[in-house]
Design a protein around this motif. Sequence first.
Motif, PDB file in Angstrom:
ATOM      1  N   GLY A 181       0.830  -1.190   0.000  1.00 47.15           N
ATOM      2  CA  GLY A 181       0.000   0.000   0.000  1.00 47.15           C
ATOM      3  C   GLY A 181       0.866   1.241   0.000  1.00 47.15           C
ATOM      4  O   GLY A 181       2.087   1.160   0.111  1.00 47.15           O
ATOM      5  N   ASN A 182       0.234   2.401  -0.083  1.00 48.11           N
ATOM      6  CA  ASN A 182       1.011   3.637  -0.158  1.00 48.11           C
ATOM      7  C   ASN A 182       0.690   4.643   0.942  1.00 48.11           C
ATOM      8  O   ASN A 182       1.167   5.769   0.901  1.00 48.11           O
ATOM      9  N   ARG A 183      -0.124   4.290   1.924  1.00 53.07           N
ATOM     10  CA  ARG A 183      -0.453   5.225   2.996  1.00 53.07           C
ATOM     11  C   ARG A 183       0.765   5.558   3.857  1.00 53.07           C
ATOM     12  O   ARG A 183       0.940   6.678   4.297  1.00 53.07           O
ATOM     13  N   SER A 184       1.636   4.583   4.096  1.00 50.49           N
ATOM     14  CA  SER A 184       2.790   4.802   4.975  1.00 50.49           C
ATOM     15  C   SER A 184       3.942   5.512   4.283  1.00 50.49           C
ATOM     16  O   SER A 184       4.802   6.081   4.943  1.00 50.49           O
ATOM     17  N   GLY A 185       3.983   5.429   2.963  1.00 51.12           N
ATOM     18  CA  GLY A 185       5.097   5.991   2.232  1.00 51.12           C
ATOM     19  C   GLY A 185       6.260   5.031   2.071  1.00 51.12           C
ATOM     20  O   GLY A 185       7.277   5.369   1.483  1.00 51.12           O
ATOM     21  N   PHE A 186       6.118   3.810   2.595  1.00 50.40           N
ATOM     22  CA  PHE A 186       7.184   2.817   2.507  1.00 50.40           C
ATOM     23  C   PHE A 186       6.811   1.637   1.613  1.00 50.40           C
ATOM     24  O   PHE A 186       7.567   0.691   1.499  1.00 50.40           O
ATOM     25  N   GLY A 187       5.617   1.676   1.017  1.00 48.94           N
ATOM     26  CA  GLY A 187       5.193   0.599   0.126  1.00 48.94           C
ATOM     27  C   GLY A 187       4.390  -0.499   0.802  1.00 48.94           C
ATOM     28  O   GLY A 187       3.846  -1.368   0.131  1.00 48.94           O
ATOM     29  N   TYR A 188       4.327  -0.467   2.131  1.00 56.14           N
ATOM     30  CA  TYR A 188       3.546  -1.450   2.885  1.00 56.14           C
ATOM     31  C   TYR A 188       2.785  -0.733   3.984  1.00 56.14           C
ATOM     32  O   TYR A 188       3.278   0.221   4.577  1.00 56.14           O
ATOM     33  N   ASP A 189       1.589  -1.224   4.250  1.00 50.01           N
ATOM     34  CA  ASP A 189       0.744  -0.621   5.283  1.00 50.01           C
ATOM     35  C   ASP A 189       0.192  -1.696   6.202  1.00 50.01           C
ATOM     36  O   ASP A 189       0.002  -2.842   5.792  1.00 50.01           O
ATOM     37  N   PHE A 190      -0.100  -1.293   7.434  1.00 48.09           N
ATOM     38  CA  PHE A 190      -0.872  -2.148   8.317  1.00 48.09           C
ATOM     39  C   PHE A 190      -2.330  -2.026   7.925  1.00 48.09           C
ATOM     40  O   PHE A 190      -2.834  -0.928   7.707  1.00 48.09           O
ATOM     41  N   VAL A 191      -3.012  -3.146   7.834  1.00 48.64           N
ATOM     42  CA  VAL A 191      -4.422  -3.169   7.471  1.00 48.64           C
ATOM     43  C   VAL A 191      -5.178  -3.922   8.576  1.00 48.64           C
ATOM     44  O   VAL A 191      -4.805  -5.039   8.932  1.00 48.64           O
ATOM     45  N   PRO A 192      -6.220  -3.327   9.128  1.00 50.68           N
ATOM     46  CA  PRO A 192      -6.976  -3.987  10.200  1.00 50.68           C
ATOM     47  C   PRO A 192      -7.594  -5.306   9.732  1.00 50.68           C
ATOM     48  O   PRO A 192      -8.063  -5.427   8.608  1.00 50.68           O
ATOM     49  N   ILE A 193      -7.548  -6.271  10.631  1.00 51.60           N
ATOM     50  CA  ILE A 193      -8.240  -7.541  10.403  1.00 51.60           C
ATOM     51  C   ILE A 193      -9.595  -7.408  11.066  1.00 51.60           C
ATOM     52  O   ILE A 193      -9.680  -7.101  12.269  1.00 51.60           O
ATOM     53  N   GLN A 194     -10.643  -7.578  10.301  1.00 49.33           N
ATOM     54  CA  GLN A 194     -11.996  -7.395  10.827  1.00 49.33           C
ATOM     55  C   GLN A 194     -12.368  -8.560  11.731  1.00 49.33           C
ATOM     56  O   GLN A 194     -12.159  -9.717  11.393  1.00 49.33           O
ATOM     57  N   ARG A 195     -12.941  -8.234  12.858  1.00 48.17           N
ATOM     58  CA  ARG A 195     -13.420  -9.266  13.793  1.00 48.17           C
ATOM     59  C   ARG A 195     -14.714  -9.850  13.288  1.00 48.17           C
ATOM     60  O   ARG A 195     -15.533  -9.152  12.704  1.00 48.17           O
ATOM     61  N   LYS A 196     -14.915 -11.116  13.550  1.00 52.02           N
ATOM     62  CA  LYS A 196     -16.151 -11.789  13.123  1.00 52.02           C
ATOM     63  C   LYS A 196     -17.158 -11.817  14.236  1.00 52.02           C
ATOM     64  O   LYS A 196     -16.915 -11.718  15.353  1.00 52.02           O
TER      65      LYS A 196
END
Length: 111
Positions: free
Chosen positions: A96-111
Motif C-alpha cells: 500500500g502507499n499510505r505509509s510511504g514505505f510501500g507497505y501498510d498495516f491493514v486492520p483484520i476485521q473481527r467476526k
Amino acid sequence: MAAIPWHSLGTSSADFASRASKLWGGAQVNWRTVTAYDAVQSFIGALKKQSNPTREGVQSALASKDFSAQGASSVIQFLPSGDRNSTIQLVSMSKGNRSGFGYDFVPIQRK
C-alpha cells in the motif's frame, strides 16, 4: 499479524483521526497519538475528581472503580490490575502507499 491498541481504519472513531490530521497539518494519526491523547484525558479526568492533586491522589482516582474518561475512540476505564480495559486491533501487513514505505498495516476485521 500484529496487535496494536488502535488503527484509524479499524475504528468507528475516524472523526478523531480526521480532526487531528487537520489540526497537525496533514500528519497521519497512529496508535501512539491516540494512546498519548487518552493518557492526557485520563490524567485530566483524575485531576478533576480529586481534591488532593498529588501523585497519590491521581493514582487513587485512576484506580477507582467508577473512574472513566472519554478517550479518542472509546471510554477509558481501568481493570483492578491497573491495565486499561479495552480491546486491541489486529492488523496484517499488505502492499500500500499510505505509509510511504510501500507497505501498510491493514486492520483484520473481527467476526
